[in-house]
Scaffold this motif. Sequence first.
Motif, PDB file in Angstrom:
ATOM      1  N   GLU A 117       0.829  -1.205   0.000  1.00 35.79           N
ATOM      2  CA  GLU A 117       0.000   0.000   0.000  1.00 35.79           C
ATOM      3  C   GLU A 117       0.866   1.259   0.000  1.00 35.79           C
ATOM      4  N   LEU A 121       0.803   4.020  -3.007  1.00 32.71           N
ATOM      5  CA  LEU A 121       0.349   5.368  -2.666  1.00 32.71           C
ATOM      6  C   LEU A 121       1.483   6.386  -2.591  1.00 32.71           C
ATOM      7  N   GLU A 146     -17.779  -1.129  -0.908  1.00 29.32           N
ATOM      8  CA  GLU A 146     -16.481  -0.508  -1.186  1.00 29.32           C
ATOM      9  C   GLU A 146     -15.521  -0.693  -0.020  1.00 29.32           C
ATOM     10  N   THR A 148     -11.798   0.807   0.853  1.00 28.74           N
ATOM     11  CA  THR A 148     -10.876   1.834   0.367  1.00 28.74           C
ATOM     12  C   THR A 148      -9.749   2.080   1.369  1.00 28.74           C
ATOM     13  N   MET A 150      -6.825   5.027   2.043  1.00 27.13           N
ATOM     14  CA  MET A 150      -6.517   6.404   1.655  1.00 27.13           C
ATOM     15  C   MET A 150      -5.582   7.032   2.688  1.00 27.13           C
ATOM     16  N   TYR A 167     -15.574  11.774  -3.033  1.00 30.26           N
ATOM     17  CA  TYR A 167     -15.043  12.573  -4.144  1.00 30.26           C
ATOM     18  C   TYR A 167     -15.575  13.996  -4.105  1.00 30.26           C
ATOM     19  N   THR A 180      -7.475   7.310 -13.024  1.00 28.98           N
ATOM     20  CA  THR A 180      -7.427   6.070 -12.268  1.00 28.98           C
ATOM     21  C   THR A 180      -6.903   4.932 -13.127  1.00 28.98           C
ATOM     22  N   SER A 213      -6.362   5.443  -7.780  1.00 29.67           N
ATOM     23  CA  SER A 213      -6.712   6.761  -8.314  1.00 29.67           C
ATOM     24  C   SER A 213      -5.700   7.802  -7.854  1.00 29.67           C
ATOM     25  N   GLU A 222      -5.911   6.902  -3.449  1.00 31.12           N
ATOM     26  CA  GLU A 222      -6.908   5.887  -3.111  1.00 31.12           C
ATOM     27  C   GLU A 222      -6.565   4.542  -3.735  1.00 31.12           C
ATOM     28  N   SER A 224      -8.738   1.059  -3.936  1.00 30.97           N
ATOM     29  CA  SER A 224     -10.067   0.593  -3.558  1.00 30.97           C
ATOM     30  C   SER A 224     -10.469  -0.666  -4.306  1.00 30.97           C
TER      31      SER A 224
END
Length: 241
Positions: A117, A121, A146, A148, A150, A167, A180, A213, A222, A224
């Motif tokens: 991750e 990211l 979902e 996610t 972040m 969003y 994305t 994304s 993100e 997800s």
Amino acid sequence: MAYKYKQVADDLRKQIKSGKYTPGELIPDQNQIAKNFNTTRITVHKALQLLMVEGMVYSKRGSGTYVRKDYIADDHTDDFGKVSPIDKPFGATKTNQGKTVTSKVLELSARIPTADEADKLIIQPTEPVYVIRRVRYVNGEIFAYEHTIMPTSITTLTEDILENSIYGHLQKEGLSIEGTHRIVRADKASQADVETGIAQELGEPVLVINQLSYLDDGQPFEISESRFPYQTSQLTADITL
């Protein structure tokens, strides 16, 4: 405003399209590219991520970055790498304009990211991330589940925000979503799918979308996974040749 990483990506894209780097070929490492463009390694990282999203290059851990073997240069169009509607991260609220979109928040917590991750990211291994789980409803019917991840540094989230549009909240904060990288696949329903209402029985088909994304400055914001009931899900793509 032209971000430096986009300029680097543009030049690398031109080099690949011109044949300087051929399909399957290893391109220079990030340090060398940074030196060539008189920039930082983090800027090069963002530029390469953009090319990965476009499907032009891929990264092999411990080896480097390569031009995709299935990449074919097309000199007859200026649209290479543009994201088709199926890949635009509109979010459930914008996708279902005119309808009532609500959410049931199952989890909002924070933890240290996994190594994978943090790498995706582009954050430090010690930088915390949100873990978000929620079920989305459209006009009272289940739309998606979902999950996610972040970075907490992107924004401050609350359950009230999660019950509406993440969003939409990011845009109110002045953040611009650029695009994305999306993978669409089919899966068999798990026990979690049955418990969240995405599926009625174990093993029935579900539609799954995994995505990474990023914002317009190249920062990924993100990771997800969204899971959809097969009975009410379909994807539409407009392809321009």
